[in-house]
Write a protein that holds these residues in place. Structure first.
Motif, PDB file in Angstrom:
ATOM      1  N   GLY A  58      57.408  41.173  46.059  1.00  0.00           N
ATOM      2  CA  GLY A  58      57.854  40.303  44.988  1.00  0.00           C
ATOM      3  C   GLY A  58      57.369  38.877  45.106  1.00  0.00           C
ATOM      4  N   GLY A  59      56.595  38.579  46.152  1.00  0.00           N
ATOM      5  CA  GLY A  59      56.077  37.227  46.339  1.00  0.00           C
ATOM      6  C   GLY A  59      54.817  37.007  45.525  1.00  0.00           C
ATOM      7  N   THR A  60      54.336  35.767  45.506  1.00  0.00           N
ATOM      8  CA  THR A  60      53.122  35.428  44.761  1.00  0.00           C
ATOM      9  C   THR A  60      51.953  35.262  45.717  1.00  0.00           C
ATOM     10  OG1 THR A  60      54.396  34.306  43.058  1.00  0.00           O
ATOM     11  CG2 THR A  60      52.066  33.763  43.186  1.00  0.00           C
ATOM     12  N   ARG A  61      50.829  35.873  45.396  1.00  0.00           N
ATOM     13  CA  ARG A  61      49.647  35.801  46.243  1.00  0.00           C
ATOM     14  C   ARG A  61      48.662  34.780  45.701  1.00  0.00           C
ATOM     15  NH1 ARG A  61      48.265  42.175  46.634  1.00  0.00           N
ATOM     16  NH2 ARG A  61      48.555  41.980  44.398  1.00  0.00           N
ATOM     17  N   GLY A  62      47.836  34.233  46.608  1.00  0.00           N
ATOM     18  CA  GLY A  62      46.807  33.299  46.196  1.00  0.00           C
ATOM     19  C   GLY A  62      45.673  34.015  45.493  1.00  0.00           C
ATOM     20  N   GLU A  63      44.834  33.256  44.788  1.00  0.00           N
ATOM     21  CA  GLU A  63      43.766  33.861  43.987  1.00  0.00           C
ATOM     22  C   GLU A  63      42.774  34.626  44.851  1.00  0.00           C
ATOM     23  OE1 GLU A  63      40.243  32.342  41.043  1.00  0.00           O
ATOM     24  OE2 GLU A  63      42.227  31.438  40.841  1.00  0.00           O
ATOM     25  N   ALA A  64      42.409  34.082  45.999  1.00  0.00           N
ATOM     26  CA  ALA A  64      41.439  34.758  46.866  1.00  0.00           C
ATOM     27  C   ALA A  64      41.994  36.103  47.331  1.00  0.00           C
ATOM     28  CB  ALA A  64      41.098  33.872  48.062  1.00  0.00           C
ATOM     29  N   GLU A  65      43.268  36.100  47.700  1.00  0.00           N
ATOM     30  CA  GLU A  65      43.909  37.342  48.151  1.00  0.00           C
ATOM     31  C   GLU A  65      43.992  38.343  47.006  1.00  0.00           C
ATOM     32  OE1 GLU A  65      48.130  38.839  50.175  1.00  0.00           O
ATOM     33  OE2 GLU A  65      47.829  36.724  49.624  1.00  0.00           O
ATOM     34  N   ALA A  96      42.307  42.082  46.787  1.00  0.00           N
ATOM     35  CA  ALA A  96      43.167  43.245  46.581  1.00  0.00           C
ATOM     36  C   ALA A  96      42.775  44.049  45.350  1.00  0.00           C
ATOM     37  CB  ALA A  96      44.625  42.802  46.456  1.00  0.00           C
ATOM     38  N   LYS A  97      42.371  43.331  44.277  1.00  0.00           N
ATOM     39  CA  LYS A  97      42.174  44.003  43.004  1.00  0.00           C
ATOM     40  C   LYS A  97      40.785  44.593  42.807  1.00  0.00           C
ATOM     41  CE  LYS A  97      44.758  44.915  40.921  1.00  0.00           C
ATOM     42  NZ  LYS A  97      45.661  46.050  41.208  1.00  0.00           N
ATOM     43  N   TRP A  98      39.860  44.359  43.723  1.00  0.00           N
ATOM     44  CA  TRP A  98      38.556  45.009  43.552  1.00  0.00           C
ATOM     45  C   TRP A  98      38.634  46.485  43.935  1.00  0.00           C
ATOM     46  CZ3 TRP A  98      34.208  44.604  41.086  1.00  0.00           C
ATOM     47  CH2 TRP A  98      33.889  43.374  40.514  1.00  0.00           C
ATOM     48  N   ILE A  99      39.790  46.913  44.412  1.00  0.00           N
ATOM     49  CA  ILE A  99      40.042  48.313  44.748  1.00  0.00           C
ATOM     50  C   ILE A  99      39.027  48.791  45.809  1.00  0.00           C
ATOM     51  CG2 ILE A  99      40.704  50.565  43.772  1.00  0.00           C
ATOM     52  CD1 ILE A  99      42.051  48.295  42.333  1.00  0.00           C
ATOM     53  N   MET A 140      37.491  45.960  28.300  1.00  0.00           N
ATOM     54  CA  MET A 140      37.338  45.250  29.569  1.00  0.00           C
ATOM     55  C   MET A 140      37.423  43.738  29.374  1.00  0.00           C
ATOM     56  SD  MET A 140      34.302  45.741  32.381  1.00  0.00           S
ATOM     57  CE  MET A 140      32.994  45.210  31.280  1.00  0.00           C
ATOM     58  N   TYR A 141      38.113  43.088  30.289  1.00  0.00           N
ATOM     59  CA  TYR A 141      38.128  41.629  30.374  1.00  0.00           C
ATOM     60  C   TYR A 141      37.307  41.244  31.602  1.00  0.00           C
ATOM     61  CZ  TYR A 141      41.862  41.802  26.932  1.00  0.00           C
ATOM     62  OH  TYR A 141      42.589  42.025  25.789  1.00  0.00           O
ATOM     63  N   ILE A 142      36.364  40.326  31.423  1.00  0.00           N
ATOM     64  CA  ILE A 142      35.393  40.022  32.477  1.00  0.00           C
ATOM     65  C   ILE A 142      35.591  38.601  32.986  1.00  0.00           C
ATOM     66  CG2 ILE A 142      32.937  40.045  33.073  1.00  0.00           C
ATOM     67  CD1 ILE A 142      32.525  41.541  30.348  1.00  0.00           C
ATOM     68  N   ILE A 180      43.100  38.257  36.324  1.00  0.00           N
ATOM     69  CA  ILE A 180      43.598  38.335  37.695  1.00  0.00           C
ATOM     70  C   ILE A 180      45.043  37.877  37.789  1.00  0.00           C
ATOM     71  CG2 ILE A 180      42.863  36.016  38.417  1.00  0.00           C
ATOM     72  CD1 ILE A 180      42.382  39.181  40.521  1.00  0.00           C
ATOM     73  N   TYR A 181      45.447  36.961  36.906  1.00  0.00           N
ATOM     74  CA  TYR A 181      46.816  36.425  36.944  1.00  0.00           C
ATOM     75  C   TYR A 181      47.867  37.506  36.688  1.00  0.00           C
ATOM     76  CZ  TYR A 181      46.885  36.654  31.832  1.00  0.00           C
ATOM     77  OH  TYR A 181      46.843  37.094  30.531  1.00  0.00           O
TER      78      TYR A 181
END
Length: 245
Positions: free
Chosen positions: A169-176, A180-183, A210-212, A160-161
């Motif tokens: 260009g900003g940095t998002r928190g892990e929850a966000e 976002a990345k679950w598409i 895959m990385y899990i 996720i990192y």
């Protein structure tokens, strides 16, 4: 497949002018990988791998054994009964040259009529199933190969990192990030990648990997009747987990 990864391993073992592997993924640029790293000793291994080898007991299946460094340690230093398997014929040839007594070219999905006390999938080995939709069947197959008190030791990483920058260009928190990345699709997972390998000017056909993240692994494990325990976390979003009946 041209088995370039295995060819690099065999070249190193036989001193046949080995070169660095060039690896690239669908979300990262080309990078060099030293083949010598695959031949590392126990002292040179990351803490996650050392811990897995400490926990390994009984009859062992080393899945995706590569150059066989983990199997060799368990066989020679701990005196354990180890079977090393890989789909790479060149890698298995190198394993045999290194002195691994039981090494064969075999896909773990085709293993049958055997039971093991420990099944190891190290160096992000769980990702070999390639896609999230295949993970359940993959774990079900591993489960079928376990003795009653057996264990599956695997490591992986939460990547996720690698998606921590937003459109501005900003940095998002892990929850966000996770949201976002679950598409917007049930069939895509942010840990699914396409790998490309180049060796001595030849290119391998692209393949899935895959990385899990641990929570996802835990959910799928539980759905398949497996307990899931977080054993150790590394410094780079990586972890070692143990699955058991």
């Amino acid at each position: 497949m041209k088995d370039l990864f295995g060819k690099a391993i065999l070249d190193y073992q036989t001193n046949n002018a080995p070169e660095d592997l060039i690896t690239e993924t669908s979300i990262s640029e080309a990078d060099e990988m030293r083949v010598a790293y695959l031949f590392r000793s126990y002292a040179e291994m990351p803490a996650l791998e050392q811990k897995a080898l400490q926990l390994a007991t009984g009859k062992i299946l080393d899945v995706g054994c590569g150059a066989g460094s983990h199997s060799l340690y368990l066989q020679n230093e701990k005196g354990l009964d180890v079977e090393a398997i890989d789909i790479s014929a060149h890698a298995i040839e190198a394993c045999k040259l290194r002195g691994i007594k039981q090494a064969q070219v075999l896909d773990v999905m085709n293993v049958e009529n055997q039971k093991f006390d420990t099944i190891m999938l190290l160096m992000n080995g769980a990702g070999m199933c390639g896609r999230m939709q295949k993970l359940s069947a993959f774990l079900s197959q591993l489960k079928s190969l376990l003795n009653p008190n057996g264990q599956i030791l695997l490591d992986s990483s939460d990547i996720i990192y690698m998606f921590d920058e937003d459109e501005d260009g900003g940095t998002r928190g892990e929850a966000e990030l996770r949201e976002a990345k679950w598409i917007d699709s049930e069939h895509e997972y942010y840990g699914e990648l396409t790998f490309l390998i180049e060796y001595k000017g030849e290119k391998e056909a692209p393949f899935d990997w895959m990385y899990i993240d641990y929570n996802t692994l835990q959910n799928v494990a539980h759905a398949n009747g497996l307990q899931c325990e977080l054993i150790l976390e590394g410094e780079h979003y990586d972890y070692l987990a143990r699955l058991s009946l």
